[in-house]
Write a protein that holds these residues in place. Structure first.
Motif, PDB file in Angstrom:
ATOM      1  N   ASP A   1       0.912  -0.823  -0.044  1.00 19.27           N
ATOM      2  CA  ASP A   1       0.014  -0.488  -0.004  1.00 19.27           C
ATOM      3  C   ASP A   1       1.057   1.268  -0.040  1.00 19.27           C
ATOM      4  O   ASP A   1       1.859   1.114   0.919  1.00 19.27           O
ATOM      5  CB  ASP A   1      -1.269   0.430   0.819  1.00 19.27           C
ATOM      6  N   ARG A   2       0.466   2.207  -0.814  1.00 18.45           N
ATOM      7  CA  ARG A   2       0.907   3.798  -0.462  1.00 18.45           C
ATOM      8  C   ARG A   2       0.249   4.622  -0.450  1.00 18.45           C
ATOM      9  O   ARG A   2       0.900   5.545  -0.076  1.00 18.45           O
ATOM     10  CB  ARG A   2       1.606   3.776  -2.657  1.00 18.45           C
ATOM     11  N   LEU A   3      -0.837   4.940  -0.192  1.00 17.68           N
ATOM     12  CA  LEU A   3      -1.871   4.979   0.222  1.00 17.68           C
ATOM     13  C   LEU A   3      -1.679   6.263   1.696  1.00 17.68           C
ATOM     14  O   LEU A   3      -2.606   6.721   2.522  1.00 17.68           O
ATOM     15  CB  LEU A   3      -3.053   5.490  -0.148  1.00 17.68           C
ATOM     16  N   HIS A   4      -1.673   4.879   2.778  1.00 20.90           N
ATOM     17  CA  HIS A   4      -1.576   4.937   4.240  1.00 20.90           C
ATOM     18  C   HIS A   4      -1.370   4.841   5.271  1.00 20.90           C
ATOM     19  O   HIS A   4      -0.559   5.072   6.120  1.00 20.90           O
ATOM     20  CB  HIS A   4      -3.602   4.348   4.788  1.00 20.90           C
ATOM     21  N   GLN A   5      -1.202   3.281   4.480  1.00 19.42           N
ATOM     22  CA  GLN A   5       0.402   2.517   5.502  1.00 19.42           C
ATOM     23  C   GLN A   5       1.295   3.074   5.847  1.00 19.42           C
ATOM     24  O   GLN A   5       2.250   4.093   7.100  1.00 19.42           O
ATOM     25  CB  GLN A   5       0.519   1.373   5.705  1.00 19.42           C
TER      26      GLN A   5
END
Length: 306
Positions: A227-231
């Motif tokens: 993941d690149r949006l939140h983690q």
């Protein structure tokens, strides 16, 4: 009918790239027993009052007094959908005591409205692996962000839920730290804008992950949880997240991810579940416990009524 007991499963959401869209119900449960009629001085917790008010407003039924007791196995503020289980159980219980005026899809939408996002409400309602999509899904006030400032959620914003059965061959290994993470705090830390390349990568991973769950070809889950949006941003709240994910994968997991907004870290595997649990706990280096479980394919269930 005067009394009813409802069981609702925990859920792990996002699954890495599926921010606010993907979720899986788990075999860990909260139960609510509701009895019609109660002393007038009885004061319910806010989460119960809000769900009851929303139910009676939606159905236009005359409100009645009730008492309720809760059996909680799901730890709070750990990214396992605890609040969704209570809201959903209240809605399901009131619906049954009122003669079932609402169908399951409408109950899901009311729960998601109360939650502010649908990714826990869907698996808790329907069980299995769920994908929620529809117009304006999870859009914030700013057009290009994934931050916490959001438009008010409306029950018709999510027109569709797709649900897939999850095989019992698949294990979910949870490391649950002794660390509470409030969803509001985990959302506020997210940036208001994201890079186009990050969005493209997440879309590809979420699509591949969904295809693997839908086909039950679970070996193809490898590499899809990135993941690149939140983690990357939530790792500032949970500094042991990257090394715990790495340890799970090194021990044989198909992949691992932050469960919801955390602090639980979940791994998915077809084998070596105990080895993976031990590796995750050791790598985290912080107090916590591990649970090895499977997906729940039933969702919210009425256990008893009389």
């Amino acid at each position: 009918m005067q009394q009813i007991t409802v069981r609702v499963p925990a859920s792990t959401s996002n699954l890495g790239p599926g921010f606010d869209c993907l979720g899986v119900a788990l075999r860990i449960y909260n139960t609510v027993t509701m009895t019609r009629g109660a002393p007038r001085e009885l004061v319910h917790p806010r989460i119960v009052c809000e769900a009851a008010d929303r139910f009676f407003k939606q159905t236009r039924r005359r409100a009645f007094s009730f008492s309720c007791s809760m059996g909680e196995q799901i730890p709070r503020s750990r990214g396992l959908g605890s609040s969704a289980t209570i809201r959903l159980a209240i809605l399901v219980a009131l619906n049954r005591l009122s003669g079932n005026p609402l169908d399951r899809l409408t109950i899901f939408r009311l729960c998601a409205e109360l939650e502010g996002h649908p990714d826990n409400a869907a698996p808790a309602t329907f069980g299995g692996f769920t994908v929620v999509h529809g117009k304006d899904a999870a859009l914030p006030r700013k057009l290009s962000g994934v931050g916490a400032a959001r438009r008010p959620w409306h029950r018709d914003a999510y027109a569709a839920v797709q649900r897939f059965r999850v095989s019992p061959r698949l294990y979910f290994v949870l490391f649950i730290p002794d660390l509470e993470i409030r969803t509001s705090r985990a959302r506020n830390i997210l940036p208001s804008k994201i890079f186009h390349a990050a969005a493209v990568e997440n879309c590809g991973n979420a699509c591949a992950l969904t295809a693997a769950f839908g086909s039950q070809d679970y070996q193809k889950l490898r590499g899809t949880f990135i993941d690149r949006l939140h983690q990357p941003f939530r790792a500032t709240l949970i500094p042991f997240l990257p090394r715990t994910i790495a340890a799970a994968e090194k021990a044989g997991a198909l992949g691992a991810f932050l469960s919801g907004s955390g602090s639980t870290i979940a791994a998915v595997t077809l084998e070596s579940s105990k080895k993976i649990a031990t590796a995750m706990a050791r790598a985290a280096g912080t107090r916590g416990r591990t649970i090895i479980t499977h997906a729940d394919n039933v969702g919210a269930k009425i256990l008893a009524s009389h």
